[in-house]
Design an enzyme around this catalytic site. Structure first.
Site, short mmCIF file in Angstrom:
data_model
loop_
_atom_site.label_atom_id
_atom_site.label_comp_id
_atom_site.label_asym_id
_atom_site.label_seq_id
_atom_site.Cartn_x
_atom_site.Cartn_y
_atom_site.Cartn_z
N ASN A 13 59.89 -9.46 -22.58
CA ASN A 13 58.86 -8.59 -23.58
C ASN A 13 59.62 -8.63 -24.91
O ASN A 13 60.51 -7.30 -24.99
CB ASN A 13 58.38 -7.72 -22.75
CG ASN A 13 57.16 -6.93 -23.59
OD1 ASN A 13 57.33 -6.79 -24.80
ND2 ASN A 13 56.19 -6.45 -22.99
N LYS A 16 59.41 -4.54 -25.93
CA LYS A 16 60.33 -3.64 -24.99
C LYS A 16 61.58 -3.95 -25.71
O LYS A 16 62.40 -3.00 -25.74
CB LYS A 16 60.32 -3.98 -23.51
CG LYS A 16 58.98 -3.56 -22.96
CD LYS A 16 59.51 -3.92 -21.26
CE LYS A 16 58.24 -3.64 -20.40
NZ LYS A 16 58.62 -3.97 -18.97
N ASP A 73 60.47 -1.20 -15.79
CA ASP A 73 59.04 -1.41 -15.49
C ASP A 73 58.35 -0.54 -15.89
O ASP A 73 58.38 0.97 -15.80
CB ASP A 73 58.92 -1.56 -13.80
CG ASP A 73 57.54 -2.33 -13.60
OD1 ASP A 73 57.49 -3.47 -14.03
OD2 ASP A 73 56.76 -1.54 -13.03
N TYR A 158 49.21 -2.25 -25.20
CA TYR A 158 47.68 -1.41 -25.13
C TYR A 158 48.04 -0.58 -26.37
O TYR A 158 46.98 0.52 -26.34
CB TYR A 158 47.81 -0.53 -23.84
CG TYR A 158 47.41 -1.45 -22.60
CD1 TYR A 158 46.16 -2.17 -22.30
CD2 TYR A 158 48.44 -1.84 -21.77
CE1 TYR A 158 46.01 -2.64 -21.31
CE2 TYR A 158 48.24 -2.69 -20.65
CZ TYR A 158 47.08 -3.01 -20.25
OH TYR A 158 46.82 -3.87 -19.35
N HIS A 184 57.18 7.05 -23.48
CA HIS A 184 57.60 6.98 -22.07
C HIS A 184 58.88 6.18 -22.19
O HIS A 184 59.90 6.61 -21.40
CB HIS A 184 56.58 6.32 -21.23
CG HIS A 184 56.05 4.97 -21.91
ND1 HIS A 184 55.81 4.77 -23.28
CD2 HIS A 184 55.98 3.58 -21.27
CE1 HIS A 184 55.23 3.57 -23.24
NE2 HIS A 184 55.54 2.84 -22.40
P1 IMP Z 1 56.31 -5.24 -17.06
O1 IMP Z 1 56.98 -6.22 -17.59
O2 IMP Z 1 55.41 -5.17 -15.71
O3 IMP Z 1 56.82 -3.57 -17.01
O4 IMP Z 1 54.90 -4.90 -17.79
C1 IMP Z 1 54.66 -3.60 -18.76
C2 IMP Z 1 53.09 -3.90 -19.28
O5 IMP Z 1 52.79 -2.38 -19.54
C3 IMP Z 1 53.28 -4.35 -20.50
O6 IMP Z 1 52.97 -5.92 -20.49
C4 IMP Z 1 52.35 -3.66 -21.29
O7 IMP Z 1 51.00 -4.37 -21.16
C5 IMP Z 1 52.01 -2.38 -20.65
N1 IMP Z 1 53.19 -1.45 -21.58
C6 IMP Z 1 54.14 -1.11 -21.04
N2 IMP Z 1 54.67 -0.06 -21.98
C7 IMP Z 1 53.97 -0.20 -23.04
C8 IMP Z 1 54.10 0.47 -24.36
O8 IMP Z 1 54.89 1.05 -24.95
N3 IMP Z 1 53.06 0.07 -25.39
C9 IMP Z 1 51.91 -0.74 -24.71
N4 IMP Z 1 51.85 -1.32 -23.42
C10 IMP Z 1 52.90 -1.09 -22.93
#
Ligand code: IMP
Length: 200
Positions: A13, A16, A73, A158, A184
């Protein structure tokens, strides 16, 4: 400057990755990127909690690359939706990980829910592992409310719909450095920093 070791930031991502690189820019460790390793098998993100998935991801990529690995995560919990999308935040509208589709679904699900019942939070758990075990974890939480109309161009996911009532701004309206100080992910990274420094 020669750094003291290498740490793989195991995320595909770009939002991130940017944030983690920014917060850890001054660490005495070289931050490696998944791109360096070409196409690797994806981990199964079937845990029921952010911590379970962060641990799985860190162990998975550490095993494949032989590097100390940091995985995040994270996701959004909306109270009026019983905590959804939670661990499914990336795939809320389907497996494509499309932020625009996820946001449309979020706003549709909230429908007529009034502003005072729009409380939500982002959660993040970070895990650091080598090939054998997880050596450290840390968490962060970021409280806000969901609004119907997007605001701001920064951040990702988001962020344009996540309003911080005390600031009167969405996360997408914050300067990146400001988001990293209070988010966070920013909190989780600051919490894990001393544990990482002790491991180096
Ligand atoms: P993961 O790769 O399963 O951890 O997915 C995390 C998902 O949560 C991301 O693709 C976003 O949709 C959402 N998310 C996590 N952190 C953020 C943030 O800082 N801003 C906006 N969306 C976030």
């Amino acid at each position: 400057m020669v750094k003291r070791g290498r740490l793989l930031i195991a995320t595909s991502n770009p939002g991130k990755l940017r944030e983690i690189r920014h917060v850890f820019a001054d660490l005495d460790v070289e931050l490696a990127d998944l791109k360096e390793f070409g196409k690797l098998p994806q981990p199964l993100e079937d845990g029921l909690t952010f911590e379970e998935n962060a641990r799985k991801k860190a162990l998975h990529y550490a095993g494949l690359t032989g590097l100390w690995t940091l995985a995040d995560d994270s996701g959004l919990e909306v109270d009026a939706l019983g905590g959804q999308p939670g661990v499914n935040s990336a795939r809320f509208a389907g497996p494509a990980q499309d932020a625009a589709a996820n946001n449309i679904k979020l706003i549709r699900c909230l429908g007529e829910v009034p502003p005072k019942r729009r409380s939500a939070r982002f959660r993040c758990v970070i895990a650091i592992a080598d090939g054998q075990r997880v050596s450290a974890t840390a968490a962060g939480v970021f409280e806000g409310v969901i609004i119907d109309e997007p605001r701001g161009q920064n951040g990702f996911g988001y962020d344009p719909y996540f309003l911080l009532p005390e600031l009167g701004q969405t996360v997408a309206e914050l300067e990146p450095a400001h988001k990293n100080r209070i988010s966070h992910r920013g909190q989780a990274l600051q919490n894990i920093r001393p544990k990482l420094e002790a491991l180096l």
